[in-house]
Enzyme design. Structure first.
Site, mmCIF file in Angstrom:
data_model
loop_
_atom_site.group_PDB
_atom_site.id
_atom_site.type_symbol
_atom_site.label_atom_id
_atom_site.label_comp_id
_atom_site.label_asym_id
_atom_site.label_seq_id
_atom_site.Cartn_x
_atom_site.Cartn_y
_atom_site.Cartn_z
ATOM 1 N N SER A 93 -2.969 -7.707 3.102
ATOM 2 C CA SER A 93 -3.257 -7.508 4.523
ATOM 3 C C SER A 93 -3.709 -8.822 5.165
ATOM 4 O O SER A 93 -3.357 -9.117 6.305
ATOM 5 C CB SER A 93 -4.365 -6.469 4.703
ATOM 6 O OG SER A 93 -3.952 -5.227 4.209
ATOM 7 N N LYS B 140 -17.986 -5.768 7.522
ATOM 8 C CA LYS B 140 -16.802 -6.582 7.852
ATOM 9 C C LYS B 140 -16.369 -6.286 9.277
ATOM 10 O O LYS B 140 -16.610 -5.192 9.782
ATOM 11 C CB LYS B 140 -15.635 -6.220 6.930
ATOM 12 C CG LYS B 140 -15.699 -6.849 5.558
ATOM 13 C CD LYS B 140 -14.363 -6.614 4.859
ATOM 14 C CE LYS B 140 -14.405 -6.958 3.387
ATOM 15 N NZ LYS B 140 -13.225 -6.459 2.688
ATOM 16 N N ARG C 145 -2.002 -6.203 -8.198
ATOM 17 C CA ARG C 145 -0.931 -7.160 -7.928
ATOM 18 C C ARG C 145 -0.887 -8.214 -9.018
ATOM 19 O O ARG C 145 -0.125 -8.125 -9.955
ATOM 20 C CB ARG C 145 -1.150 -7.831 -6.560
ATOM 21 C CG ARG C 145 -0.718 -6.987 -5.417
ATOM 22 C CD ARG C 145 -1.321 -7.459 -4.139
ATOM 23 N NE ARG C 145 -2.771 -7.328 -4.189
ATOM 24 C CZ ARG C 145 -3.565 -7.485 -3.151
ATOM 25 N NH1 ARG C 145 -3.071 -7.828 -1.995
ATOM 26 N NH2 ARG C 145 -4.865 -7.332 -3.265
ATOM 27 N N HIS D 261 0.838 -1.209 0.000
ATOM 28 C CA HIS D 261 0.000 0.000 0.000
ATOM 29 C C HIS D 261 0.874 1.261 0.000
ATOM 30 O O HIS D 261 0.624 2.215 -0.738
ATOM 31 C CB HIS D 261 -0.883 0.063 1.254
ATOM 32 C CG HIS D 261 -1.926 -1.013 1.358
ATOM 33 N ND1 HIS D 261 -2.085 -1.797 2.466
ATOM 34 C CD2 HIS D 261 -2.888 -1.408 0.486
ATOM 35 C CE1 HIS D 261 -3.096 -2.631 2.275
ATOM 36 N NE2 HIS D 261 -3.592 -2.426 1.090
HETATM 37 P P1 ADP Z 1 -9.800 -3.393 -0.387
HETATM 38 O O1 ADP Z 1 -10.513 -4.010 0.767
HETATM 39 O O2 ADP Z 1 -10.458 -2.198 -0.984
HETATM 40 O O3 ADP Z 1 -9.281 -4.376 -1.421
HETATM 41 P P2 ADP Z 1 -7.087 -3.173 0.486
HETATM 42 O O4 ADP Z 1 -6.628 -2.365 1.644
HETATM 43 O O5 ADP Z 1 -6.935 -4.653 0.564
HETATM 44 O O6 ADP Z 1 -8.562 -2.734 0.293
HETATM 45 O O7 ADP Z 1 -6.391 -2.667 -0.846
HETATM 46 C C1 ADP Z 1 -6.544 -1.367 -1.340
HETATM 47 C C2 ADP Z 1 -5.929 -1.290 -2.727
HETATM 48 O O8 ADP Z 1 -4.533 -1.546 -2.652
HETATM 49 C C3 ADP Z 1 -6.484 -2.300 -3.728
HETATM 50 O O9 ADP Z 1 -6.526 -1.675 -4.986
HETATM 51 C C4 ADP Z 1 -5.446 -3.401 -3.741
HETATM 52 O O10 ADP Z 1 -5.427 -4.084 -4.980
HETATM 53 C C5 ADP Z 1 -4.182 -2.584 -3.521
HETATM 54 N N1 ADP Z 1 -3.108 -3.381 -2.927
HETATM 55 C C6 ADP Z 1 -3.175 -4.158 -1.835
HETATM 56 N N2 ADP Z 1 -1.983 -4.754 -1.594
HETATM 57 C C7 ADP Z 1 -1.139 -4.323 -2.574
HETATM 58 C C8 ADP Z 1 0.231 -4.600 -2.919
HETATM 59 N N3 ADP Z 1 0.961 -5.456 -2.210
HETATM 60 N N4 ADP Z 1 0.757 -3.977 -3.997
HETATM 61 C C9 ADP Z 1 -0.010 -3.127 -4.738
HETATM 62 N N5 ADP Z 1 -1.299 -2.856 -4.487
HETATM 63 C C10 ADP Z 1 -1.862 -3.440 -3.420
#
Ligand code: ADP
Length: 172
Positions: free
Chosen positions: A128, A41, A90, A17
């Site tokens: 996450s 959630k 990703r 992130h």
């Molecule tokens: P959500 O619940 O909206 O998916 P996340 O916090 O999991 O929220 O992710 C937010 C954004 O960040 C999403 O677009 C996800 O694809 C991106 N993201 C999560 N992990 C990574 C990573 N390791 N590298 C690049 N983008 C990521």
């Protein structure tokens, strides 16, 4: 002013992130990181805790603002008077869902464009939920999340380990 919103759960924020935050902040005048308060959630961290961690880890990036929101991302983007929504990609598994969301959002609000940043390779595996799984079993998460997040996760899971260890000790 060119303004973008990067929405997500950030439960917790990972180095993946943070990489997307840094790179997208460099493309715009202002980047708002929108922390989703999703009532359906049960997150590990409350929205207030997630905002606090994000404030700490982005304090050196001057054009980043952290805000919480609930409801639709497009509505939040509009409320922020931003023209872009940032998402990270990703693997191919992200692509299907993200493309659907981007197209749906575009129909809901044609004035907002989604910008995708592909992950830096070293974070391509990182999510996450994996980090939470590793932390729940007492694994070292320092390579996955910023120090402040790792510390807060240890606090969250710490008591659970202690209880687990006590049970194991009693059984042995
Ligand atoms: P959500 O619940 O909206 O998916 P996340 O916090 O999991 O929220 O992710 C937010 C954004 O960040 C999403 O677009 C996800 O694809 C991106 N993201 C999560 N992990 C990574 C990573 N390791 N590298 C690049 N983008 C990521």
């Amino acid at each position: 002013m060119r303004r973008a919103v990067y929405p997500g759960s950030f439960d917790p924020v990972t180095f993946g992130h943070l990489d997307v935050i840094r790179r997208s902040a460099a493309l715009v005048d202002e980047l708002i990181v929108g922390v989703l308060n999703n009532h359906t959630k049960t997150p590990l961290f409350s929205v207030e805790e997630r905002v606090k961690i994000l404030l700490e880890v982005t304090k050196d990036i001057s054009n980043v603002r952290i805000e919480s929101f609930s409801g639709l991302s497009v509505d939040f983007v509009k409320k922020c008077h931003a023209g872009f929504l940032v998402r990270g990609l990703r693997a191919i598994t992200d692509f299907d869902y993200e493309l659907q969301m981007a197209q749906t959002n575009r129909i809901m609000n044609p004035e907002i464009d989604t910008i995708f940043l592909t992950t830096s390779l070293e974070y391509a595996y990182l999510s996450s939920s994996t980090v939470k799984e590793v932390a729940a079993y007492g694994g070292d998460i320092s390579k996955f999340v910023p120090e402040v997040a790792a510390r807060r996760m240890k606090e969250k899971y710490g008591n659970k380990y202690k209880n687990k260890e006590n049970v194991n000790e009693q059984q042995n």
